[in-house]
Design an enzyme around this catalytic site. Sequence first.
Site, short mmCIF file in Angstrom:
data_model
loop_
_atom_site.label_atom_id
_atom_site.label_comp_id
_atom_site.label_asym_id
_atom_site.label_seq_id
_atom_site.Cartn_x
_atom_site.Cartn_y
_atom_site.Cartn_z
N LYS A 111 -12.57 -5.27 -2.42
CA LYS A 111 -12.44 -4.22 -3.45
C LYS A 111 -13.80 -3.59 -3.74
O LYS A 111 -13.90 -2.39 -3.94
CB LYS A 111 -11.88 -4.79 -4.76
CG LYS A 111 -10.46 -5.27 -4.65
CD LYS A 111 -9.47 -4.14 -4.82
CE LYS A 111 -8.08 -4.69 -4.61
NZ LYS A 111 -7.05 -3.91 -4.19
N LYS A 194 -2.20 -6.22 6.45
CA LYS A 194 -0.98 -6.48 5.70
C LYS A 194 -0.46 -5.19 5.05
O LYS A 194 -1.21 -4.23 4.91
CB LYS A 194 -1.24 -7.54 4.63
CG LYS A 194 -2.23 -7.09 3.59
CD LYS A 194 -2.16 -7.90 2.31
CE LYS A 194 -3.08 -7.29 1.28
NZ LYS A 194 -2.79 -7.55 -0.09
N LYS A 197 -0.47 -1.74 -1.24
CA LYS A 197 -0.48 -0.44 -1.91
C LYS A 197 -1.72 0.37 -1.59
O LYS A 197 -1.66 1.55 -1.29
CB LYS A 197 -0.36 -0.64 -3.43
CG LYS A 197 1.09 -0.83 -3.85
CD LYS A 197 1.21 -1.38 -5.25
CE LYS A 197 1.14 -2.88 -5.25
NZ LYS A 197 1.73 -3.54 -6.42
P1 TYM Z 1 -0.12 -8.21 -6.05
O1 TYM Z 1 0.40 -7.33 -7.12
O2 TYM Z 1 -1.14 -7.69 -5.11
O3 TYM Z 1 1.08 -8.76 -5.19
C1 TYM Z 1 2.17 -9.41 -5.82
C2 TYM Z 1 2.73 -10.47 -4.93
O4 TYM Z 1 3.16 -9.90 -3.69
C3 TYM Z 1 2.56 -10.61 -2.63
N1 TYM Z 1 2.25 -9.67 -1.52
C4 TYM Z 1 2.50 -9.95 -0.23
N2 TYM Z 1 3.06 -11.01 0.36
C5 TYM Z 1 3.18 -10.96 1.69
N3 TYM Z 1 2.81 -9.90 2.47
C6 TYM Z 1 2.25 -8.81 1.89
N4 TYM Z 1 1.92 -7.78 2.65
C7 TYM Z 1 2.07 -8.80 0.49
N5 TYM Z 1 1.57 -7.89 -0.39
C8 TYM Z 1 1.68 -8.46 -1.62
C9 TYM Z 1 1.28 -11.21 -3.19
O5 TYM Z 1 0.88 -12.33 -2.45
C10 TYM Z 1 1.72 -11.57 -4.58
O6 TYM Z 1 2.36 -12.82 -4.59
N6 TYM Z 1 -3.20 -11.34 -8.32
C11 TYM Z 1 -1.81 -11.04 -8.14
C12 TYM Z 1 -1.03 -10.87 -9.43
C13 TYM Z 1 -1.17 -12.00 -10.35
C14 TYM Z 1 -0.63 -13.31 -10.19
C15 TYM Z 1 -1.03 -14.03 -11.34
C16 TYM Z 1 0.17 -13.90 -9.22
C17 TYM Z 1 -1.86 -11.98 -11.52
N7 TYM Z 1 -1.77 -13.21 -12.11
C18 TYM Z 1 -0.66 -15.37 -11.52
C19 TYM Z 1 0.51 -15.24 -9.40
C20 TYM Z 1 0.10 -15.94 -10.52
C21 TYM Z 1 -1.73 -9.73 -7.35
O7 TYM Z 1 -2.57 -8.90 -7.42
O8 TYM Z 1 -0.60 -9.59 -6.67
#
Ligand code: TYM
Length: 329
Positions: A111, A194, A197
């Site tokens: 990032k 991967k 967004k």
């Molecule tokens: P975020 O919003 O980027 O993604 C949410 C969830 O989707 C999964 N994910 C994927 N899994 C497989 N392949 C992909 N291409 C892919 N893109 C996204 C992510 O692994 C995630 O599980 N930090 C986290 C949000 C968060 C969180 C938490 C999660 C904040 N606090 C506490 C678990 C527990 C995030 O940015 O996810």
Amino acid sequence: METVLSGIRPTGNLHLGNYYGAVRSFVKMQYEYNCFFFIADWHSLTTHPTPENIQNSARTILAEYLACGLDPEKATIYIQSDVPETIELYLYLNMNTYLGELGRVTTFKEKARQQPDNVNAGLFTYPTLMAADILQHRATKVPVGKDQEQNMEMARKCARRFNNIYKTEFFPEPQNFYFAQEAVKVPGLDGTGKMGKSDGNCIYLCDEPKVIRKKVMKAVTDNGPQTPNSQKPEVIQNLFNFMKIVSSEETFNYFDEKWNDCTLRYGDMKKQIAEDVVAVIQPIQERIKEFASNQQLLDQIARRGAEKARESAAATVKEVRKIIGFRVY
Ligand code: TYM
């Protein structure tokens, strides 16, 4: 009963990575565990969204969660910013987390490269806010995709360190949970990395079938297999990895054999992938429309979720204050 927690940042609609990496597990787990699923709107502040963005995105994700099958009668569904207790725990955890280890987190480094003019402290301490999300409910299982492994390692470190410093066993170490025992990474169809967004390569749950077909048909490929049983180049391996996630094992094996005997036509494979994605997404899409048009229901679910989440978080923070040595009223 064990506690499960997970969340998604509301920076746009849910995509297939979110669905296969996390939401699909949520839906399965809500019947077996004490589940908390939330919308990580504080985390989305690292990219400075507008107030309108914040309001609309949280509602959109809530409607999409419900459309995917999350049941507010079974699970606590809430919006992160409705639970101020999280911030108190975040502060305590930050005091025990070191610059060096935060600076080594790959997502931070990525990032920081992508947004060099906005390398803010919130971005730097992203993993401790995530740890606070998890530890405030003393969750033991966290359904996430492969990209969250390092953040999860930091959450475990936060739990262990707190326990060590205060000579307690208060926080359990949260474990990653994977739907089919192994970490899922939904690849982008542009042939690299991967689906994500910020990479602009997503298939969204709200994409119309014709949009889905168009996106899949544009997936990057090459000239096709030239020698029997050859190793697949990266872009082709990506397409197969994608198919493994969205299609049946039988379908996957059929196309894998076609690769091996050099009779594979990528057009046929992409058509199959598109139809398999549409079959999963179409029923969800109909429900998204229904939920999105019922603001009153969404508000009611968010309010009830917030009450339950605050109760759970407040109980943890109270214990933490006692352990650290602060007054508790
Ligand atoms: P975020 O919003 O980027 O993604 C949410 C969830 O989707 C999964 N994910 C994927 N899994 C497989 N392949 C992909 N291409 C892919 N893109 C996204 C992510 O692994 C995630 O599980 N930090 C986290 C949000 C968060 C969180 C938490 C999660 C904040 N606090 C506490 C678990 C527990 C995030 O940015 O996810």
